[in-house]
Design an enzyme around this catalytic site. Sequence first.
Site, PDB file in Angstrom:
ATOM      1  N   ARG A   1      11.362   3.950   3.289  1.00 32.54           N
ATOM      2  CA  ARG A   1      10.868   2.813   4.218  1.00 32.54           C
ATOM      3  C   ARG A   1      11.966   2.107   4.759  1.00 32.54           C
ATOM      4  O   ARG A   1      12.990   1.826   4.061  1.00 32.54           O
ATOM      5  CB  ARG A   1       9.982   1.977   3.946  1.00 32.54           C
ATOM      6  CG  ARG A   1       9.661   0.775   4.954  1.00 32.54           C
ATOM      7  CD  ARG A   1       8.496   0.004   4.555  1.00 32.54           C
ATOM      8  NE  ARG A   1       7.041   0.733   4.896  1.00 32.54           N
ATOM      9  CZ  ARG A   1       5.934  -0.016   4.825  1.00 32.54           C
ATOM     10  NH1 ARG A   1       6.011  -1.173   4.664  1.00 32.54           N
ATOM     11  NH2 ARG A   1       4.830   0.819   5.070  1.00 32.54           N
TER      12      ARG A   1
ATOM     13  N   LYS B   1      26.173  -3.177  -1.572  1.00 34.64           N
ATOM     14  CA  LYS B   1      27.671  -3.257  -1.496  1.00 34.64           C
ATOM     15  C   LYS B   1      28.211  -2.536  -0.249  1.00 34.64           C
ATOM     16  O   LYS B   1      29.353  -2.241  -0.277  1.00 34.64           O
ATOM     17  CB  LYS B   1      28.331  -2.583  -2.662  1.00 34.64           C
ATOM     18  CG  LYS B   1      27.610  -2.944  -3.984  1.00 34.64           C
ATOM     19  CD  LYS B   1      28.065  -2.124  -5.104  1.00 34.64           C
ATOM     20  CE  LYS B   1      27.317  -2.207  -6.346  1.00 34.64           C
ATOM     21  NZ  LYS B   1      27.198  -1.335  -7.230  1.00 34.64           N
TER      22      LYS B   1
ATOM     23  N   HIS C   1       4.882   5.686  11.347  1.00 32.05           N
ATOM     24  CA  HIS C   1       4.519   5.486  10.220  1.00 32.05           C
ATOM     25  C   HIS C   1       3.496   6.684  10.026  1.00 32.05           C
ATOM     26  O   HIS C   1       2.413   6.412   9.860  1.00 32.05           O
ATOM     27  CB  HIS C   1       3.848   4.139  10.221  1.00 32.05           C
ATOM     28  CG  HIS C   1       3.415   3.551   8.640  1.00 32.05           C
ATOM     29  ND1 HIS C   1       3.538   4.609   7.567  1.00 32.05           N
ATOM     30  CD2 HIS C   1       3.095   2.478   8.290  1.00 32.05           C
ATOM     31  CE1 HIS C   1       3.305   3.727   6.680  1.00 32.05           C
ATOM     32  NE2 HIS C   1       2.988   2.627   6.901  1.00 32.05           N
TER      33      HIS C   1
ATOM     34  N   ARG D   1       0.755  -1.183  -0.130  1.00 30.42           N
ATOM     35  CA  ARG D   1       0.059   0.095  -0.070  1.00 30.42           C
ATOM     36  C   ARG D   1       0.825   1.142  -0.158  1.00 30.42           C
ATOM     37  O   ARG D   1       0.701   2.373  -0.728  1.00 30.42           O
ATOM     38  CB  ARG D   1      -0.867  -0.012   1.170  1.00 30.42           C
ATOM     39  CG  ARG D   1      -2.240  -0.604   0.997  1.00 30.42           C
ATOM     40  CD  ARG D   1      -2.541  -1.363   2.396  1.00 30.42           C
ATOM     41  NE  ARG D   1      -1.618  -2.102   2.849  1.00 30.42           N
ATOM     42  CZ  ARG D   1      -1.492  -3.491   2.219  1.00 30.42           C
ATOM     43  NH1 ARG D   1      -2.578  -3.757   1.705  1.00 30.42           N
ATOM     44  NH2 ARG D   1      -0.444  -4.337   2.725  1.00 30.42           N
ATOM     45  N   THR D   2       1.675   1.232   0.621  1.00 25.81           N
ATOM     46  CA  THR D   2       2.457   2.695   1.085  1.00 25.81           C
ATOM     47  C   THR D   2       3.152   3.050  -0.426  1.00 25.81           C
ATOM     48  O   THR D   2       3.003   4.025  -0.771  1.00 25.81           O
ATOM     49  CB  THR D   2       3.483   2.563   2.435  1.00 25.81           C
ATOM     50  OG1 THR D   2       2.668   2.054   3.356  1.00 25.81           O
ATOM     51  CG2 THR D   2       3.929   3.808   2.464  1.00 25.81           C
TER      52      THR D   2
HETATM   53  N1   CP Z   1      -0.302  -0.047   5.556  1.00 29.54           N
HETATM   54  C1   CP Z   1       0.983  -0.441   5.201  1.00 29.54           C
HETATM   55  O1   CP Z   1       2.008   0.337   5.697  1.00 29.54           O
HETATM   56  O2   CP Z   1       1.020  -1.289   4.176  1.00 29.54           O
HETATM   57  P1   CP Z   1       2.303  -1.871   3.587  1.00 29.54           P
HETATM   58  O3   CP Z   1       3.081  -2.442   4.418  1.00 29.54           O
HETATM   59  O4   CP Z   1       1.878  -2.860   2.319  1.00 29.54           O
HETATM   60  O5   CP Z   1       2.911  -0.598   2.944  1.00 29.54           O
END
Ligand code: CP
Length: 306
Positions: free
Chosen positions: A104, A83, A132, A54-55
């Site tokens: 991320r 590396k 998050h 999703r993110t």
């Molecule tokens: N909600 C969420 O962060 O989903 P993903 O880990 O799929 O990005």
Amino acid sequence: MSEIRNLINITDFTTEEIDHLIEVAEDIMKDPVKYQDMCAHKKLATLFFEPSTRTRLSFVAAMMELGGNVLGFDDAGTSSTKKGESVSDTVIMAGCYADIIAMRHPKEGAPVIAATKTTVPLINAGDGGHFHPTQTLTDLLTIHQKKGRLDNFTVGLCGDLKFGRTVHSLIEALLRYEGIKFALISPEELKVPDYVKESMNEAGAEWKEYQKLEDAMPELDILYMTRVQRERFFNEEDYIRLKDSFILTPDLLEPAKEDLIVMHPLPRVNEISVEVDDDPRATYFFQALCGKYIRMALILYLLGMK
Ligand code: CP
């Protein structure tokens, strides 16, 4: 030169800024055509050192719907991280090629270090069990869309409240609004950490812990389910013992309010049965859609365009 704004933790934004982002996102939802070329010739770099559906996809879709372009990686194994290149150097490189970065990383604090080096706005797209913030913005937009306000609710948070980064950030954000009560539903081992309880106490919020979902259900306006996070456990046996602690089924929803909304940051594993998907109170797929609109608003805001 104006100062670069980053989003590492939801606390980086004032309540007015959060409300502004929700307003912009809702305007985009009403009239997406108005926004379709706003990021023409702009580039978003997506640096994903940890898996995501999703993110990452919603960031990519957000930039595309603003008329911009996207570059990046979704597997650190295909980047020079393999590396031995540091996160800081990777972020400096991304700043040479893009106007804004979404990153991320599995290590808590990696975006804080990256933010000291970045030359373009940096968005934390999740760092380990830590923060998050774009999920929190997504959650707030979803609640605002469904309820028309962000105050005076009883919010049930259910599942892994220890490692669930979305839970910690959502509590932090909701504490800014009046009249929020929390029902914290988890097994003993996965309770909300003490520092989150201290925040709730300092804000004067009411909260109560439960071990059974059915005990809290009738009171709830919002039920936020979470996955037990296998990747954060030190041993597999504990994960297996706890992973199915809560499974939301149509039966469990029977005593719930008619206007309850059931949220989940997703991915789900077992914690919401697929039969619940047909219940009008199931809001989690709409929530994922809201993620695209709030990320569009965020990109525009950090680029100084809205
Ligand atoms: N909600 C969420 O962060 O989903 P993903 O880990 O799929 O990005």
